[in-house]
Structure formats: C-alpha cells, structure tokens
Design a protein around this motif. Structure first.
Motif, PDB file in Angstrom:
ATOM      1  N   LEU A  86       0.868  -1.111   0.150  1.00 53.15           N
ATOM      2  CA  LEU A  86      -0.022   0.063  -0.083  1.00 53.15           C
ATOM      3  C   LEU A  86       0.823   1.223   0.066  1.00 53.15           C
ATOM      4  CD1 LEU A  86      -2.871  -1.003   2.518  1.00 53.15           C
ATOM      5  CD2 LEU A  86      -3.106  -0.436   0.059  1.00 53.15           C
ATOM      6  N   PHE A  87       1.858   1.141   0.690  1.00 54.30           N
ATOM      7  CA  PHE A  87       2.823   2.415   0.734  1.00 54.30           C
ATOM      8  C   PHE A  87       3.569   2.677  -0.511  1.00 54.30           C
ATOM      9  CE2 PHE A  87       6.816   4.453   1.555  1.00 54.30           C
ATOM     10  CZ  PHE A  87       6.530   5.615   2.155  1.00 54.30           C
ATOM     11  N   SER A  88       3.569   1.778  -1.183  1.00 54.63           N
ATOM     12  CA  SER A  88       4.254   1.892  -2.580  1.00 54.63           C
ATOM     13  C   SER A  88       3.229   2.355  -3.603  1.00 54.63           C
ATOM     14  CB  SER A  88       5.031   0.635  -3.208  1.00 54.63           C
ATOM     15  OG  SER A  88       4.017  -0.365  -3.340  1.00 54.63           O
ATOM     16  N   ARG A  89       1.928   1.776  -3.279  1.00 56.50           N
ATOM     17  CA  ARG A  89       1.119   2.242  -4.441  1.00 56.50           C
ATOM     18  C   ARG A  89       0.237   3.332  -3.929  1.00 56.50           C
ATOM     19  NH1 ARG A  89       0.121  -1.857  -8.125  1.00 56.50           N
ATOM     20  NH2 ARG A  89       1.975  -3.138  -8.146  1.00 56.50           N
ATOM     21  N   ARG A  90      -0.147   3.601  -2.703  1.00 62.84           N
ATOM     22  CA  ARG A  90      -0.908   4.823  -2.378  1.00 62.84           C
ATOM     23  C   ARG A  90      -0.187   5.430  -1.177  1.00 62.84           C
ATOM     24  NH1 ARG A  90      -6.186   4.693  -3.161  1.00 62.84           N
ATOM     25  NH2 ARG A  90      -6.296   6.954  -2.334  1.00 62.84           N
ATOM     26  N   PRO A  91       0.787   6.175  -1.600  1.00 57.14           N
ATOM     27  CA  PRO A  91       1.477   6.979  -0.353  1.00 57.14           C
ATOM     28  C   PRO A  91       0.568   7.978   0.328  1.00 57.14           C
ATOM     29  CG  PRO A  91       2.470   7.522  -2.554  1.00 57.14           C
ATOM     30  CD  PRO A  91       1.532   6.426  -2.731  1.00 57.14           C
ATOM     31  N   ASP A  92      -0.442   8.533  -0.458  1.00 55.56           N
ATOM     32  CA  ASP A  92      -1.368   9.524  -0.106  1.00 55.56           C
ATOM     33  C   ASP A  92      -2.437   9.128   0.719  1.00 55.56           C
ATOM     34  OD1 ASP A  92      -2.415   8.001  -2.354  1.00 55.56           O
ATOM     35  OD2 ASP A  92      -3.736   9.497  -2.530  1.00 55.56           O
ATOM     36  N   LEU A  93      -2.396   7.847   1.180  1.00 56.30           N
ATOM     37  CA  LEU A  93      -3.588   7.287   2.094  1.00 56.30           C
ATOM     38  C   LEU A  93      -3.220   7.394   3.500  1.00 56.30           C
ATOM     39  CD1 LEU A  93      -5.892   5.201   1.489  1.00 56.30           C
ATOM     40  CD2 LEU A  93      -4.541   3.322   2.246  1.00 56.30           C
ATOM     41  N   SER A  94      -4.368   7.941   4.197  1.00 53.78           N
ATOM     42  CA  SER A  94      -4.100   8.502   5.572  1.00 53.78           C
ATOM     43  C   SER A  94      -3.685   6.980   6.497  1.00 53.78           C
ATOM     44  CB  SER A  94      -5.396   9.151   6.185  1.00 53.78           C
ATOM     45  OG  SER A  94      -6.450   8.177   6.023  1.00 53.78           O
ATOM     46  N   SER A  95      -2.898   7.454   7.604  1.00 55.65           N
ATOM     47  CA  SER A  95      -2.681   6.518   8.617  1.00 55.65           C
ATOM     48  C   SER A  95      -3.754   5.377   8.934  1.00 55.65           C
ATOM     49  CB  SER A  95      -1.803   7.019   9.613  1.00 55.65           C
ATOM     50  OG  SER A  95      -1.210   6.072  10.546  1.00 55.65           O
ATOM     51  N   PRO A  96      -4.901   5.916   9.507  1.00 49.31           N
ATOM     52  CA  PRO A  96      -5.845   5.053   9.904  1.00 49.31           C
ATOM     53  C   PRO A  96      -6.420   4.100   8.830  1.00 49.31           C
ATOM     54  CG  PRO A  96      -6.278   7.350  10.796  1.00 49.31           C
ATOM     55  CD  PRO A  96      -5.126   7.255   9.734  1.00 49.31           C
ATOM     56  N   TRP A  97      -6.670   4.743   7.705  1.00 54.76           N
ATOM     57  CA  TRP A  97      -7.135   3.708   6.894  1.00 54.76           C
ATOM     58  C   TRP A  97      -6.230   2.812   6.407  1.00 54.76           C
ATOM     59  CZ3 TRP A  97     -12.027   2.695   5.856  1.00 54.76           C
ATOM     60  CH2 TRP A  97     -13.041   3.534   6.347  1.00 54.76           C
ATOM     61  N   PHE A  98      -4.940   3.299   6.047  1.00 55.04           N
ATOM     62  CA  PHE A  98      -3.703   2.507   5.923  1.00 55.04           C
ATOM     63  C   PHE A  98      -3.706   1.094   6.627  1.00 55.04           C
ATOM     64  CE2 PHE A  98       0.757   1.476   5.970  1.00 55.04           C
ATOM     65  CZ  PHE A  98       1.033   1.375   4.536  1.00 55.04           C
ATOM     66  N   THR A  99      -3.626   1.321   7.940  1.00 55.03           N
ATOM     67  CA  THR A  99      -3.576   0.330   8.969  1.00 55.03           C
ATOM     68  C   THR A  99      -4.794  -0.333   8.995  1.00 55.03           C
ATOM     69  OG1 THR A  99      -2.413   2.088  10.177  1.00 55.03           O
ATOM     70  CG2 THR A  99      -2.943  -0.071  11.432  1.00 55.03           C
ATOM     71  N   PHE A 100      -5.950   0.024   9.003  1.00 52.97           N
ATOM     72  CA  PHE A 100      -7.246  -0.488   9.013  1.00 52.97           C
ATOM     73  C   PHE A 100      -7.192  -1.796   7.601  1.00 52.97           C
ATOM     74  CE2 PHE A 100     -11.683  -1.761   7.845  1.00 52.97           C
ATOM     75  CZ  PHE A 100     -12.141  -1.909   9.006  1.00 52.97           C
ATOM     76  N   VAL A 101      -6.787  -1.255   6.408  1.00 53.92           N
ATOM     77  CA  VAL A 101      -6.854  -2.117   5.213  1.00 53.92           C
ATOM     78  C   VAL A 101      -5.759  -3.242   5.471  1.00 53.92           C
ATOM     79  CG1 VAL A 101      -6.441  -2.036   2.720  1.00 53.92           C
ATOM     80  CG2 VAL A 101      -7.733  -0.122   3.911  1.00 53.92           C
ATOM     81  N   SER A 102      -4.998  -3.011   5.936  1.00 63.11           N
ATOM     82  CA  SER A 102      -3.719  -3.856   6.265  1.00 63.11           C
ATOM     83  C   SER A 102      -4.229  -4.891   7.355  1.00 63.11           C
ATOM     84  CB  SER A 102      -2.334  -3.176   6.941  1.00 63.11           C
ATOM     85  OG  SER A 102      -1.959  -2.268   6.086  1.00 63.11           O
TER      86      SER A 102
END
Length: 288
Positions: free
Chosen positions: A41-57
């Motif tokens: 996700l970090f490589s594809r969507r660096p603009d994703l906010s931290s809570p959503w980033f963690t939730f999706v993971s």
C-alpha cells in the motif's frame, strides 16, 4: 493435556485442538500479510491516511487467514456445544424414545479434532466446514481492522514526542488488551450471528446472514445481538495482549539479529579502478 487436545475430553478445554490449530496458523498468516500489505500500500498509495492504511492492512491479513481459521472455528464450536458424552447420549436416548427434536445441534458425538473434521466433511461437505463463512468475515474483518488501528494509535500516543522511548512489554500487553477488548465489544453483534449460523448443523433455523439478522432483531431485540459480550471481551483481552506483546518481541529479536548479522560481516572489497573520464569516451559511436 494431550488427551484434552486430541481426544475431546469434557470440560472447559473442549475443542482446544481446533482452536490451537487455527490460532497458530492464522496468527502467522495474519501478521505476515499485515506487513506485506503495508509495504504494498505504501508503494502504491502513499497519500492514504494512516488510520485507513492500518485498517486495510489488518483487514486484508484476516481475509487471507480466514481460509484456515474458519473451518477450525466450526469444528471447535461443534465440539463445545455438544456437551459431555454422557449428556449427549442421554439426550439421544430421550429423542429416540419420545420422538422429540434433539436439543443438541448435531446428530453424532465428536470425539476429537480429526473425527469432527472428517464427520462434517462426509455429512455436509466442504460447505459444512465453511458454514457461516460470510458472517465470520463480517465479524472478523472489522475486528482485525479496528484492533490494529487501536493498537497503532495507542502506540503512537505512548511514544508521541519522544524519539528515544520505545514501548516495553508491559505497555504492549496493556495496549494489546485494550485494542482487543474494544474491537471485541464493537463486533459482538456479528459474533452472535456468526455463532448461531455455525452451530445449527443440519437443523436449519436461519437461512442465512440476513435471515439471522431479521430473526434475532424480531425475537430478541438489541439485547439479542449483545449476548455473550462479557465472556467474549474477557477472553479477547488477554489473548490480544499476549499476541501483540509476543509479536513485538519477535519482531525486535528479528531486527536485532539482522543488525548483528550485518555488523558481523567483513567489509566488502572496494573497487579502486579509476573512473573513466568523459573526455576519454569516443565522440563518434562508430569509433567504438
């Protein structure tokens, strides 16, 4: 202990075999997928906010792990709800004598891990082992997402403003327990529906997730969706606390081991060949 694990002895540890098998395999898969999903996700969507980033993971890790833990969950619950062998056979004799509906949700006694798995597969097929799969995902995907979000948020709050402070094992135990307890309470309604779908066996009471939702709401109201929240939270808190504490310590050990390995390696030989100057290159490609 060994007999309780494989032979299905009665008591509080009934169904421990499927529970342990599912926990070990799915736990490793869950945390492994979290780390992999974070990097992707970090490589594809660096603009994703931290809570959503963690939730999706966390949610993605649980979806992959569900392939293993759902059949184990079904087997565990079938063994837990059948009661002791003595009471089960007594209920069977009463059913035969009176021709009344059998109170237990299964029509045979499961003696252990392999017996329950093979029996369900023979009588109900692969569908029986994955009974309530959708309902399990409805419960566990948000649970996994909320849990990792709560944990990471608590960890950031504890370490906020201090680059030198790193959480110790006591703080990790507390943060993991709080994160798991909150997530368990929020997903209790989904757990109620999932459990009832999985333990009904061949005696079908609910036709599906939506039917269970309507029936429980109609017959029991909001209290029906919160049945068993206290035991659920009570066992999730220590389980999550130990899980996150163990995970963090293993990750630190792996990191320290990798750092030690790098430091122990001899220095690589340095290439001392002088670099070619631009003026030495031929001006015409045909001269090469």
């Amino acid at each position: 202990m060994w007999r309780s694990l494989w032979c299905g002895d009665p008591g509080l540890y009934r169904g421990i075999g499927p529970a342990m098998t599912g926990s070990v395999v799915s736990g490793a898969t869950y945390f492994g997928c979290i780390e992999g999903t974070k990097e992707w996700l970090f490589s594809r969507r660096p603009d994703l906010s931290s809570p959503w980033f963690t939730f999706v993971s966390g949610a993605s890790g649980d979806i992959v792990a569900s392939v293993v833990y759902v059949p184990c969950e079904v087997m565990k619950q079938r063994m837990q709800v059948q009661g002791s062998k003595k009471t089960w056979y007594a209920a069977t004799r009463q059913h035969t004598a009176t021709s009344k509906a059998l109170k237990t949700p299964t029509y045979q006694y499961y003696s252990g891990l392999f017996n329950v798995g093979i029996s369900i597969l023979k009588s109900e097929g692969l569908q029986g082992l994955y009974a309530g799969y959708f309902s399990t995902l409805v419960r566990d995907v948000p649970f996994a997402g909320f849990q990792i979000v709560f944990y990471e948020s608590l960890k950031e709050a504890v370490e906020y403003g201090s680059t030198a402070h790193h959480c110790n094992f006591v703080e990790e135990l507390v943060m993991g327990g709080v994160a798991g307890g909150l997530s368990a309470y929020l997903t209790t309604p989904m757990d109620v529906m999932k459990t009832r779908l999985q333990v009904q066996g061949t005696t079908v009471r609910y036709e599906g997730w939506m039917d269970a939702l309507r029936t429980i709401w109609k017959e029991e109201g909001i209290s029906g969706f919160l049945r068993g929240w206290a035991p659920r939270v009570a066992w999730v808190i220590p389980a999550s606390a130990l899980t996150f504490m163990t995970y963090e310590n293993l990750r630190r050990l792996q990191k320290d081991g990798y750092s030690s390995e790098v430091q122990a390696k001899p220095n690589m030989p340095v290439d001392r060949t002088p670099a070619m100057d631009v003026a030495d290159l031929p001006s015409n490609p045909s001269q090469q």
